[in-house]
Design an enzyme around this catalytic site. Structure first.
Site, mmCIF file in Angstrom:
data_model
loop_
_atom_site.group_PDB
_atom_site.id
_atom_site.type_symbol
_atom_site.label_atom_id
_atom_site.label_comp_id
_atom_site.label_asym_id
_atom_site.label_seq_id
_atom_site.Cartn_x
_atom_site.Cartn_y
_atom_site.Cartn_z
ATOM 1 N N ASP A 79 0.830 -1.207 0.000
ATOM 2 C CA ASP A 79 0.000 0.000 0.000
ATOM 3 C C ASP A 79 0.871 1.267 0.000
ATOM 4 O O ASP A 79 1.847 1.353 0.759
ATOM 5 C CB ASP A 79 -0.871 -0.053 1.269
ATOM 6 C CG ASP A 79 -2.042 0.894 1.225
ATOM 7 O OD1 ASP A 79 -2.458 1.283 0.119
ATOM 8 O OD2 ASP A 79 -2.552 1.242 2.314
ATOM 9 N N HIS A 80 0.531 2.230 -0.822
ATOM 10 C CA HIS A 80 1.243 3.529 -0.881
ATOM 11 C C HIS A 80 2.764 3.376 -0.883
ATOM 12 O O HIS A 80 3.445 3.984 -0.045
ATOM 13 C CB HIS A 80 0.826 4.433 0.290
ATOM 14 C CG HIS A 80 -0.597 4.873 0.213
ATOM 15 N ND1 HIS A 80 -1.060 5.772 -0.723
ATOM 16 C CD2 HIS A 80 -1.688 4.519 0.945
ATOM 17 C CE1 HIS A 80 -2.365 5.962 -0.554
ATOM 18 N NE2 HIS A 80 -2.774 5.194 0.438
ATOM 19 N N HIS A 180 -7.218 10.627 4.211
ATOM 20 C CA HIS A 180 -6.742 9.545 5.078
ATOM 21 C C HIS A 180 -7.004 9.929 6.531
ATOM 22 O O HIS A 180 -6.791 11.076 6.923
ATOM 23 C CB HIS A 180 -5.231 9.327 4.897
ATOM 24 C CG HIS A 180 -4.896 8.470 3.722
ATOM 25 N ND1 HIS A 180 -3.842 8.726 2.882
ATOM 26 C CD2 HIS A 180 -5.465 7.330 3.252
ATOM 27 C CE1 HIS A 180 -3.791 7.791 1.953
ATOM 28 N NE2 HIS A 180 -4.763 6.931 2.148
ATOM 29 N N ALA A 212 -11.312 5.478 3.715
ATOM 30 C CA ALA A 212 -12.742 5.289 4.011
ATOM 31 C C ALA A 212 -13.055 5.365 5.510
ATOM 32 O O ALA A 212 -14.232 5.436 5.881
ATOM 33 C CB ALA A 212 -13.241 3.979 3.428
HETATM 34 O O1 G3H Z 1 -4.378 3.084 2.061
HETATM 35 C C1 G3H Z 1 -4.936 3.070 3.179
HETATM 36 C C2 G3H Z 1 -6.253 3.656 3.355
HETATM 37 O O2 G3H Z 1 -6.516 4.616 2.404
HETATM 38 C C3 G3H Z 1 -6.551 3.992 4.771
HETATM 39 O O3 G3H Z 1 -7.337 5.118 4.998
HETATM 40 O O4 G3H Z 1 -6.821 5.339 7.399
HETATM 41 O O5 G3H Z 1 -8.632 6.668 6.374
HETATM 42 O O6 G3H Z 1 -8.898 4.236 6.674
HETATM 43 P P1 G3H Z 1 -7.957 5.352 6.446
HETATM 44 ZN ZN ZN Z 2 -4.637 5.057 1.205
#
Ligand code: G3H
Ligand code: ZN
Length: 286
Positions: A79-80, A180, A212
């Site tokens: 992720d990211h 986020h 989300a």
């Molecule tokens: O990539 C991770 C998510 O976008 C997490 O977002 O921390 O707002 O649930 P969040």
């Molecule tokens: Zn994210």
């Protein structure tokens, strides 16, 4: 077991979304996979660069593949990942999919870095899916007071079409009011009409809702109905895990056995995962 590509196609056609949940410990991973298996929902689990450094890239792959060998419909996303080098590290370790997040760069540089990762991924494993990100997604996966949002940071529809065709990315992370993390002094609100404009120019691409946590159920459901097929949750899981641990340690301060004082945290995470999977419409899809 069907592939992640198969489930994305199905989700897009049937208008539901695959849940994507971050973890940084083996017990959190077990909570996510356990919740998804009970719900018969395909699921993505993920480590950001920081989470992957904590768990270990090879160790994250080994843990997730142990569930895959048992027949669980679970896939591991990097992720990211913010550089070609870190994305390459995840790909080389055996991650199933990667998000190359070069959204901080200008449009052409973002296309260049994303294309580089797509090219490398295709050489290594044709089943490996790559996600790109376009737009400025603010905030961190933590509880914050407020995060300033501007439509100027949203994903521009005309750029989205160009980005997808020039990079060949399988999924696109888009910005339309999402941030986020969770905010305490502000309401999080999605701009569904803006999302619809993006969907209209990239109808075949899997669109991803990041950030989300903190959104209303209605906003998330509306976004899925409008064309989102993948929803990321991290902060709400972190908070659930943390709060359960905090109250357990308050209740039993002398308890030093990790599998005892961590059990309520694991349960809290599992229940939240199940609740989110129901919201995403991904229950009973396996
Ligand atoms: O990539 C991770 C998510 O976008 C997490 O977002 O921390 O707002 O649930 P969040
Ligand atoms: Zn994210």
């Amino acid at each position: 077991m069907q592939t992640l590509r198969y489930y994305f196609k199905k989700a897009k056609e049937e208008k539901w979304a695959i849940g994507h949940f971050n973890f940084s410990t083996a017990d959190q991973l077990k909570a996510i996979v356990g919740g998804a298996s009970e719900m018969k929902a395909p699921v993505m689990v993920a480590t950001s660069e920081g989470e992957a450094d904590f768990v270990g890239y090879d160790q994250a792959v080994a843990l997730v593949s142990s569930y895959q060998k048992e027949g669980c419909a679970v896939w591991l996303n990097a992720d990211h990942h913010k550089s070609f080098e870190s994305a390459k590290k995840a790909i080389d370790a055996g991650y199933d999919t990667v998000l190359i997040d070069s959204s901080r760069l200008n449009f052409d540089e973002n296309i260049l870095m994303t294309s580089q990762v797509v090219g490398y991924a295709r050489e290594k494993n044709t089943e490996l899916l790559v996600e790109g990100e376009l737009g400025y997604l603010k905030g961190e996966s933590q509880v914050q007071e407020a995060v300033e949002i501007s439509p100027a940071d949203y994903t521009q529809p005309e750029q989205a079409a160009d980005f997808v065709s020039r990079t060949g990315a399988d999924r696109l992370a888009v910005v339309f009011g999402n941030i986020h993390g969770v905010v305490t002094e502000q309401e999080e609100k999605l701009d569904i009409e803006h999302l619809k404009k993006i969907v209209s120019v990239v109808p075949e691409t899997v669109l991803v809702l990041h950030g989300a946590s903190g959104l209303s159920d209605k906003d998330v459901a509306d976004a899925i109905a409008a064309g989102i097929s993948n929803v990321h949750i991290n902060t709400e899981l972190r908070v659930a895990y943390h709060n359960a641990l905090h109250s357990e340690l308050d209740k039993e301060p002398s308890q030093t056995t990790p599998y005892k004082f961590l059990a309520p945290s694991q349960d809290a995470m599992k229940e939240l995962v199940k609740k989110k999977l129901k919201l995403f419409g991904s229950v009973d899809k396996i």
